[in-house]
Design an enzyme around this catalytic site. Structure first.
Site, mmCIF file in Angstrom:
data_model
loop_
_atom_site.group_PDB
_atom_site.id
_atom_site.type_symbol
_atom_site.label_atom_id
_atom_site.label_comp_id
_atom_site.label_asym_id
_atom_site.label_seq_id
_atom_site.Cartn_x
_atom_site.Cartn_y
_atom_site.Cartn_z
ATOM 1 N N ARG A 1 0.822 -1.222 0.000
ATOM 2 C CA ARG A 1 0.000 0.000 0.000
ATOM 3 C C ARG A 1 0.856 1.272 0.000
ATOM 4 O O ARG A 1 0.500 2.269 0.614
ATOM 5 C CB ARG A 1 -0.968 0.009 1.197
ATOM 6 C CG ARG A 1 -1.944 -1.123 1.242
ATOM 7 C CD ARG A 1 -2.872 -1.164 0.019
ATOM 8 N NE ARG A 1 -3.718 -2.344 0.080
ATOM 9 C CZ ARG A 1 -3.373 -3.527 -0.432
ATOM 10 N NH1 ARG A 1 -2.215 -3.658 -1.050
ATOM 11 N NH2 ARG A 1 -4.172 -4.555 -0.348
ATOM 12 N N SER B 1 -11.273 -0.014 2.924
ATOM 13 C CA SER B 1 -10.502 -0.296 4.137
ATOM 14 C C SER B 1 -9.929 1.009 4.692
ATOM 15 O O SER B 1 -9.133 1.665 4.020
ATOM 16 C CB SER B 1 -9.367 -1.275 3.837
ATOM 17 O OG SER B 1 -9.881 -2.504 3.379
ATOM 18 N N GLU C 1 -5.488 4.378 5.947
ATOM 19 C CA GLU C 1 -5.151 4.173 4.542
ATOM 20 C C GLU C 1 -5.543 5.369 3.673
ATOM 21 O O GLU C 1 -4.768 5.770 2.800
ATOM 22 C CB GLU C 1 -5.831 2.895 4.025
ATOM 23 C CG GLU C 1 -5.401 2.499 2.631
ATOM 24 C CD GLU C 1 -5.829 1.098 2.246
ATOM 25 O OE1 GLU C 1 -6.163 0.895 1.064
ATOM 26 O OE2 GLU C 1 -5.830 0.203 3.116
#
Length: 351
Positions: free
Chosen positions: A160, A239, A343
């Protein structure tokens, strides 16, 4: 270019949250994108780049500067080589690659947002990451004042994360190039255990591309991870927290905390994440810390379908969302000694 002033930004995000921008510019060509960026940089005007808005948390006060919405288009497929304009809708692009019989991104179906955002976040799900298929990223380098082409290794992809995320003020992604696989209509080898179970195959097996895509869409929809204007469980950024990656020493301390809290037989999720590092599950941590599906009584709550998604129930403010997120972070830290990291990109706010 379309230009608006005191323009609402909430409708441009999947959270449907955030105040207005002083100025909103919508660019439909690469040249317009570069011109808008150069103008902002020359004037010293703060710049916010918006693609699909699926990974943004914008403060209630909005953005004092120029918001640049990238609405470029371009899907160029030659053999197994694909070039996408940054403004292309990602989930539509995935569908077209599957229709073309090419494998490599089929398990990334249903992920909201634009193609230009995928290398920034190194978007991944169900055993696939875009870093495995991206060959080059074409971007405007604000520091150098020119358009550059970065190869896969230069993008510094990790979980990520990427070079673009590490230096968010430097690059504006214009186009992304991929190399896909012609496997006679079959998917890439299925890596993710949940996907394999849903497909009724073993990890490493291949299945028809359409079956892989449809199965992933069903799995995502069951978790509220496919956008639906009528379903508040999908008014989210997907998420909200990344899965923590711990050193061996930190994981040992964490494991001991788990046994202390949940009993000697409790075993937390653990996945290899490189030498001396282990990844665990943010969703598991949130649930075991007491924040179960549907948690909350206000206008911002945890999704009723998945503990990793924080949602706007329709009347929330960004501050409502942040209060919930901070509560979850503090609760997980107190329970297990692990600090969750958001995130989505925060604009004018923070945890």
């Amino acid at each position: 270019m379309l230009e608006l002033h005191d323009a609402p930004l909430a409708p441009l995000t999947t959270f449907r949250l955030g105040g207005p921008a002083t100025r909103l510019v919508t660019a439909t060509t690469d040249a317009e994108v570069v011109a808008a960026v150069r103008e902002a940089d020359a004037d010293g005007t703060p710049l916010l780049v918006i693609g699909g808005g699926s990974n943004l948390v914008i403060g209630d006060k909005g953005f004092a500067g120029t918001a640049l919405r990238i609405a470029t288009s371009g899907f160029d497929l030659v053999g197994t080589t694909l070039e996408l304009a940054a403004g292309e809708v990602w989930t539509d692009a995935v569908a077209r690659t599957v229709e073309a019989g090419l494998a490599g991104v089929e398990c990334l179906a249903g992920i909201p947002g634009s193609a230009g955002a995928t290398p920034i976040q190194n978007v991944g799900a169900y055993g696939q990451e875009v870093s495995a298929t991206i060959t080059e990223v074409i971007a405007y380098d604000r520091r150098a004042g020119e358009t550059v082409t970065l190869g896969n290794e230069e993008c510094a992809f990790s979980y990520r994360h990427s070079r673009f995320k590490a230096d968010p003020e430097r690059y504006v992604v214009l186009r992304v190039r991929f190399v896909l696989e012609d496997a006679d209509g079959l998917s890439a080898p299925v890596k993710y255990a949940e996907t394999a179970r849903a497909l009724g195959v073993e990890p490493g097996d291949r299945v028809p591309l359409t079956q892989a895509r449809e199965t992933v869409l069903k799995l995502r929809a069951g978790k509220g991870m496919v956008l639906d204007a009528e379903d508040h469980d999908t008014w989210s950024a997907g998420s909200f927290f990344t899965n923590p990656i711990l050193t061996d020493a930190d994981f040992a301390v964490f494991h001991a905390r788990v046994k202390e809290r949940l009993g000697e037989d409790a075993v937390p999720p653990a996945y290899p994440a490189g030498e001396g590092r282990t990844k665990t599950s943010a969703a598991w941590l949130i649930d075991k810390a007491g924040f179960t599906k549907g948690y909350g009584s206000g206008p911002a709550r945890i999704s009723g379908k998945h503990t990793l998604a924080l949602t706007n129930r329709g009347e929330a403010t960004t501050e409502d969302l942040l209060v919930l997120a901070r509560e979850v972070v503090a609760g997980v830290r107190e329970a297990f000694g692990v600090t969750l990291v958001n995130e989505p990109v925060m604009v004018g706010v923070g945890l």
